[in-house]
Write an enzyme that holds these catalytic residues in place. Sequence first.
Site, mmCIF file in Angstrom:
data_model
loop_
_atom_site.group_PDB
_atom_site.id
_atom_site.type_symbol
_atom_site.label_atom_id
_atom_site.label_comp_id
_atom_site.label_asym_id
_atom_site.label_seq_id
_atom_site.Cartn_x
_atom_site.Cartn_y
_atom_site.Cartn_z
ATOM 1 C CD GLU A 58 -5.086 -3.457 9.484
ATOM 2 O OE1 GLU A 58 -5.051 -2.141 9.557
ATOM 3 O OE2 GLU A 58 -5.064 -4.168 8.831
ATOM 4 C CB CYS A 67 -4.191 -3.592 2.640
ATOM 5 S SG CYS A 67 -2.813 -4.172 1.567
ATOM 6 C CG HIS A 91 -2.133 -3.817 6.884
ATOM 7 N ND1 HIS A 91 -3.278 -4.481 6.520
ATOM 8 C CD2 HIS A 91 -1.295 -4.255 5.753
ATOM 9 C CE1 HIS A 91 -3.337 -4.977 5.479
ATOM 10 N NE2 HIS A 91 -2.189 -5.192 4.944
HETATM 11 N N1 GLN Z 1 -2.395 -7.981 -2.378
HETATM 12 C C1 GLN Z 1 -3.781 -7.842 -1.869
HETATM 13 C C2 GLN Z 1 -4.739 -7.769 -2.759
HETATM 14 O O1 GLN Z 1 -4.520 -7.445 -3.771
HETATM 15 C C3 GLN Z 1 -4.057 -6.791 -0.592
HETATM 16 C C4 GLN Z 1 -2.754 -7.330 0.413
HETATM 17 C C5 GLN Z 1 -3.441 -6.968 1.691
HETATM 18 O O2 GLN Z 1 -4.479 -6.525 2.085
HETATM 19 N N2 GLN Z 1 -2.340 -6.777 2.758
HETATM 20 O O3 GLN Z 1 -5.896 -7.912 -2.693
#
Ligand code: GLN
Length: 224
Positions: free
Chosen positions: A173, A81, A171
Site C-alpha cells: 500500500e 505487517c 507494505h
Molecule cells: N513491528 C510492528 C508490530 O510488531 C509491525 C510493523 C508494521 O506494521 N510495519 O506490530
Amino acid sequence: MTLRIAVLSLQGDFAEHESALRQCGTEVMEIRQRADLQKSFDALVIPGGESTVIGKLLRELELFSLLQEQIRAGLPVFATCAGLILLANRIENDSATYFRTLDVTVRRNAYGRQLGSFYTEDNFAGLGRVPMSFIRAPSIERVGTGVTVLSEFNGKTTAVLQGNQLALAYHPELLADHRILTWFLERIVSRGITGPLSNTTPGDTLKARHPRNRPQYRKESTEK
Ligand code: GLN
C-alpha cells in the site's frame, strides 16, 4: 456493483490502504467503532502499524469477537505487517495472540536493527517480481498445511494465503504497484475463490460468485 472494502482504521497506515483501494476502483469505509460493523462490506483490510496497539483497541472498542467471527465465516481479509501479526495463530517472541485465524507462527521485528526498514523486489506467486517495502516487519517462521507461501525474502516466508486470508509481511500500500491488491480483489473478493493456487488456473471449476451474496458474514445493508 462496486466493491466496498472496510479498512480497520484504529491505528497505523490505514489512510495509505484507503488510497490504494480507491486507486483500484473500490469504495472504502472505515471501521472505527462497533456501529460500523452494521454496514455492508465485501472485505476487510487490516493495516500495518503496531499490533499491540491495534489489538488492545480492538478489545476495548468491542470489535474483536465480531470481526474474528466474520473472518472465521469467510470474510475476505487483506492484512499487511501488523495485520499479519494480528491474524497469526502464534507469535514466537510474544506471549500475546489476537484473531488466531491464520495457521502461521510469526516473529515480530524479525529483521533486526540494521534491516529494520528496507525495500526490495522479489517474486510473488503468479505475479512475477513485485516491489516490497518492509518496516520493522515480522517474518513467518512456520506455516500450517492449509497455508500457501506466496513470497519469500532471504529464505524467510513473507506472504501467505489461507482460504479467505491474504497476509503480507511488507507494505504494498505504500508503493504505486497495486498488483497484489488487485489480485486479492479479483480472486478472493469478486470471484470468491478461496482454494489453493492450483484451483485458480483458467477454467477452474470454482464458481464465480457475486461478493454481495455471502450472507454468512454479511449484515443486511440498510443503506440505499
Ligand atoms: N513491528 C510492528 C508490530 O510488531 C509491525 C510493523 C508494521 O506494521 N510495519 O506490530
